[in-house]
Scaffold this motif. Structure first.
Motif, PDB file in Angstrom:
ATOM      1  N   ASP A  31      14.329  23.021   6.724  1.00 30.51           N
ATOM      2  CA  ASP A  31      14.490  21.676   7.265  1.00 30.51           C
ATOM      3  C   ASP A  31      13.934  20.626   6.311  1.00 30.51           C
ATOM      4  OD1 ASP A  31      15.325  19.859   9.204  1.00 30.51           O
ATOM      5  OD2 ASP A  31      13.310  19.786  10.086  1.00 30.51           O
ATOM      6  N   ARG A  32      12.904  20.951   5.546  1.00 26.53           N
ATOM      7  CA  ARG A  32      12.269  19.982   4.653  1.00 26.53           C
ATOM      8  C   ARG A  32      12.565  20.244   3.172  1.00 26.53           C
ATOM      9  NH1 ARG A  32       7.714  17.627   7.908  1.00 26.53           N
ATOM     10  NH2 ARG A  32       7.926  18.739   9.853  1.00 26.53           N
ATOM     11  N   ALA A  33      13.429  21.193   2.890  1.00 26.15           N
ATOM     12  CA  ALA A  33      13.669  21.580   1.506  1.00 26.15           C
ATOM     13  C   ALA A  33      14.426  20.504   0.721  1.00 26.15           C
ATOM     14  CB  ALA A  33      14.433  22.897   1.451  1.00 26.15           C
ATOM     15  N   MET A  34      15.373  19.859   1.327  1.00 23.23           N
ATOM     16  CA  MET A  34      16.199  18.876   0.616  1.00 23.23           C
ATOM     17  C   MET A  34      16.404  17.651   1.501  1.00 23.23           C
ATOM     18  SD  MET A  34      19.047  20.837  -1.421  1.00 23.23           S
ATOM     19  CE  MET A  34      18.571  21.195  -3.070  1.00 23.23           C
ATOM     20  N   ALA A  35      17.168  16.721   0.961  1.00 22.43           N
ATOM     21  CA  ALA A  35      17.440  15.496   1.704  1.00 22.43           C
ATOM     22  C   ALA A  35      18.281  15.773   2.950  1.00 22.43           C
ATOM     23  CB  ALA A  35      18.149  14.485   0.811  1.00 22.43           C
ATOM     24  N   ILE A  36      19.221  16.727   2.833  1.00 26.02           N
ATOM     25  CA  ILE A  36      19.997  17.081   4.018  1.00 26.02           C
ATOM     26  C   ILE A  36      19.307  18.241   4.722  1.00 26.02           C
ATOM     27  CG2 ILE A  36      22.182  16.250   3.078  1.00 26.02           C
ATOM     28  CD1 ILE A  36      22.893  19.172   2.473  1.00 26.02           C
ATOM     29  N   SER A  37      19.535  18.341   5.995  1.00 30.08           N
ATOM     30  CA  SER A  37      18.879  19.389   6.775  1.00 30.08           C
ATOM     31  C   SER A  37      19.685  20.687   6.709  1.00 30.08           C
ATOM     32  CB  SER A  37      18.739  18.950   8.234  1.00 30.08           C
ATOM     33  OG  SER A  37      18.165  19.986   8.981  1.00 30.08           O
ATOM     34  N   TRP A  38      19.037  21.753   6.274  1.00 29.76           N
ATOM     35  CA  TRP A  38      19.649  23.070   6.223  1.00 29.76           C
ATOM     36  C   TRP A  38      19.287  23.888   7.464  1.00 29.76           C
ATOM     37  CZ3 TRP A  38      23.221  24.372   2.750  1.00 29.76           C
ATOM     38  CH2 TRP A  38      23.311  23.597   1.603  1.00 29.76           C
ATOM     39  N   LEU A  39      18.596  23.264   8.404  1.00 27.57           N
ATOM     40  CA  LEU A  39      18.128  23.987   9.584  1.00 27.57           C
ATOM     41  C   LEU A  39      19.259  24.614  10.396  1.00 27.57           C
ATOM     42  CD1 LEU A  39      15.683  24.814  11.245  1.00 27.57           C
ATOM     43  CD2 LEU A  39      15.893  22.662  12.481  1.00 27.57           C
ATOM     44  N   PRO A  40      20.346  23.902  10.710  1.00 26.60           N
ATOM     45  CA  PRO A  40      21.418  24.558  11.488  1.00 26.60           C
ATOM     46  C   PRO A  40      22.011  25.770  10.773  1.00 26.60           C
ATOM     47  CG  PRO A  40      21.718  22.191  11.502  1.00 26.60           C
ATOM     48  CD  PRO A  40      20.624  22.481  10.523  1.00 26.60           C
ATOM     49  N   LEU A  41      22.207  25.666   9.465  1.00 20.73           N
ATOM     50  CA  LEU A  41      22.761  26.793   8.717  1.00 20.73           C
ATOM     51  C   LEU A  41      21.787  27.968   8.712  1.00 20.73           C
ATOM     52  CD1 LEU A  41      25.024  27.908   6.916  1.00 20.73           C
ATOM     53  CD2 LEU A  41      23.770  26.975   4.962  1.00 20.73           C
ATOM     54  N   TYR A  42      20.500  27.695   8.513  1.00 18.60           N
ATOM     55  CA  TYR A  42      19.488  28.758   8.525  1.00 18.60           C
ATOM     56  C   TYR A  42      19.457  29.458   9.886  1.00 18.60           C
ATOM     57  CZ  TYR A  42      14.987  31.056   8.818  1.00 18.60           C
ATOM     58  OH  TYR A  42      13.998  31.987   9.031  1.00 18.60           O
ATOM     59  N   LEU A  43      19.445  28.673  10.955  1.00 19.03           N
ATOM     60  CA  LEU A  43      19.392  29.259  12.297  1.00 19.03           C
ATOM     61  C   LEU A  43      20.639  30.095  12.585  1.00 19.03           C
ATOM     62  CD1 LEU A  43      17.857  26.347  14.364  1.00 19.03           C
ATOM     63  CD2 LEU A  43      16.745  28.466  13.658  1.00 19.03           C
ATOM     64  N   PHE A  44      21.807  29.600  12.164  1.00 20.84           N
ATOM     65  CA  PHE A  44      23.042  30.341  12.391  1.00 20.84           C
ATOM     66  C   PHE A  44      23.042  31.655  11.621  1.00 20.84           C
ATOM     67  CE2 PHE A  44      27.509  31.319  11.475  1.00 20.84           C
ATOM     68  CZ  PHE A  44      27.984  31.414  12.778  1.00 20.84           C
ATOM     69  N   ILE A  45      22.621  31.628  10.374  1.00 20.31           N
ATOM     70  CA  ILE A  45      22.587  32.856   9.564  1.00 20.31           C
ATOM     71  C   ILE A  45      21.560  33.844  10.105  1.00 20.31           C
ATOM     72  CG2 ILE A  45      21.981  33.760   7.286  1.00 20.31           C
ATOM     73  CD1 ILE A  45      23.342  31.277   6.109  1.00 20.31           C
ATOM     74  N   ALA A  46      20.372  33.364  10.465  1.00 19.57           N
ATOM     75  CA  ALA A  46      19.338  34.254  11.008  1.00 19.57           C
ATOM     76  C   ALA A  46      19.791  34.867  12.331  1.00 19.57           C
ATOM     77  CB  ALA A  46      18.035  33.487  11.192  1.00 19.57           C
ATOM     78  N   TRP A  47      20.401  34.045  13.182  1.00 22.63           N
ATOM     79  CA  TRP A  47      20.892  34.527  14.469  1.00 22.63           C
ATOM     80  C   TRP A  47      21.989  35.571  14.257  1.00 22.63           C
ATOM     81  CZ3 TRP A  47      25.867  33.175  16.472  1.00 22.63           C
ATOM     82  CH2 TRP A  47      26.091  33.592  17.767  1.00 22.63           C
ATOM     83  N   GLY A  48      22.918  35.299  13.353  1.00 21.34           N
ATOM     84  CA  GLY A  48      23.987  36.251  13.073  1.00 21.34           C
ATOM     85  C   GLY A  48      23.470  37.553  12.488  1.00 21.34           C
ATOM     86  N   LEU A  49      22.462  37.454  11.629  1.00 21.35           N
ATOM     87  CA  LEU A  49      21.855  38.648  11.047  1.00 21.35           C
ATOM     88  C   LEU A  49      21.217  39.520  12.127  1.00 21.35           C
ATOM     89  CD1 LEU A  49      20.961  40.143   8.390  1.00 21.35           C
ATOM     90  CD2 LEU A  49      18.839  38.856   8.619  1.00 21.35           C
ATOM     91  N   ILE A  50      20.487  38.911  13.039  1.00 20.84           N
ATOM     92  CA  ILE A  50      19.844  39.672  14.120  1.00 20.84           C
ATOM     93  C   ILE A  50      20.890  40.302  15.030  1.00 20.84           C
ATOM     94  CG2 ILE A  50      18.339  39.480  16.143  1.00 20.84           C
ATOM     95  CD1 ILE A  50      16.895  39.397  13.429  1.00 20.84           C
ATOM     96  N   ILE A  51      21.933  39.554  15.379  1.00 20.03           N
ATOM     97  CA  ILE A  51      23.000  40.098  16.233  1.00 20.03           C
ATOM     98  C   ILE A  51      23.707  41.258  15.527  1.00 20.03           C
ATOM     99  CG2 ILE A  51      25.243  39.578  17.305  1.00 20.03           C
ATOM    100  CD1 ILE A  51      23.021  38.282  18.824  1.00 20.03           C
ATOM    101  N   GLY A  52      24.020  41.089  14.256  1.00 22.05           N
ATOM    102  CA  GLY A  52      24.702  42.144  13.508  1.00 22.05           C
ATOM    103  C   GLY A  52      23.869  43.402  13.371  1.00 22.05           C
ATOM    104  N   LEU A  53      22.589  43.236  13.051  1.00 22.99           N
ATOM    105  CA  LEU A  53      21.715  44.408  12.928  1.00 22.99           C
ATOM    106  C   LEU A  53      21.521  45.107  14.265  1.00 22.99           C
ATOM    107  CD1 LEU A  53      19.001  43.115  10.433  1.00 22.99           C
ATOM    108  CD2 LEU A  53      20.740  44.863  10.023  1.00 22.99           C
ATOM    109  N   THR A  54      21.434  44.340  15.344  1.00 25.53           N
ATOM    110  CA  THR A  54      21.299  44.938  16.672  1.00 25.53           C
ATOM    111  C   THR A  54      22.541  45.742  17.030  1.00 25.53           C
ATOM    112  OG1 THR A  54      19.885  43.106  17.366  1.00 25.53           O
ATOM    113  CG2 THR A  54      20.840  44.468  19.109  1.00 25.53           C
ATOM    114  N   ALA A  55      23.710  45.180  16.755  1.00 26.31           N
ATOM    115  CA  ALA A  55      24.955  45.893  17.045  1.00 26.31           C
ATOM    116  C   ALA A  55      25.048  47.166  16.219  1.00 26.31           C
ATOM    117  CB  ALA A  55      26.146  44.988  16.766  1.00 26.31           C
ATOM    118  N   TRP A  56      24.649  47.086  14.954  1.00 19.56           N
ATOM    119  CA  TRP A  56      24.698  48.260  14.095  1.00 19.56           C
ATOM    120  C   TRP A  56      23.747  49.352  14.590  1.00 19.56           C
ATOM    121  CZ3 TRP A  56      20.928  49.791  10.246  1.00 19.56           C
ATOM    122  CH2 TRP A  56      21.351  50.851   9.470  1.00 19.56           C
TER     123      TRP A  56
END
Length: 69
Positions: A31-56
């Motif tokens: 969220d604080r890394a750059m001028a634009i917020s990367w928080l939504p992308l980070y949350l989406f990727i982390a959420w997808g990773l957890i869902i994918g690993l759980t399914a696997w």
């Protein structure tokens, strides 16, 4: 095929990984890394990773179809 104790160990590791990925200090880094917020992308990727690993991990070998020859 994963044995029950091995599956429990891996699921416990997955829960710890999810808890670490969603702790506030780690969530605020993108969220604080750059001028634009990367928080939504980070949350989406982390959420997808957890869902994918759980399914696997939860996929049982009996549901897999053998390859046709």
């Amino acid at each position: 095929m994963l044995s029950v104790p091995r599956r429990r160990e891996r699921l416990l590791a997955l829960i710890i990984l999810a808890a670490l990925l969603f702790t506030p200090p780690l969530v605020l880094v993108p969220d604080r890394a750059m001028a634009i917020s990367w928080l939504p992308l980070y949350l989406f990727i982390a959420w997808g990773l957890i869902i994918g690993l759980t399914a696997w991990l939860m996929e049982s070998p009996s549901t897999r179809k053998p390859p046709r020859e």
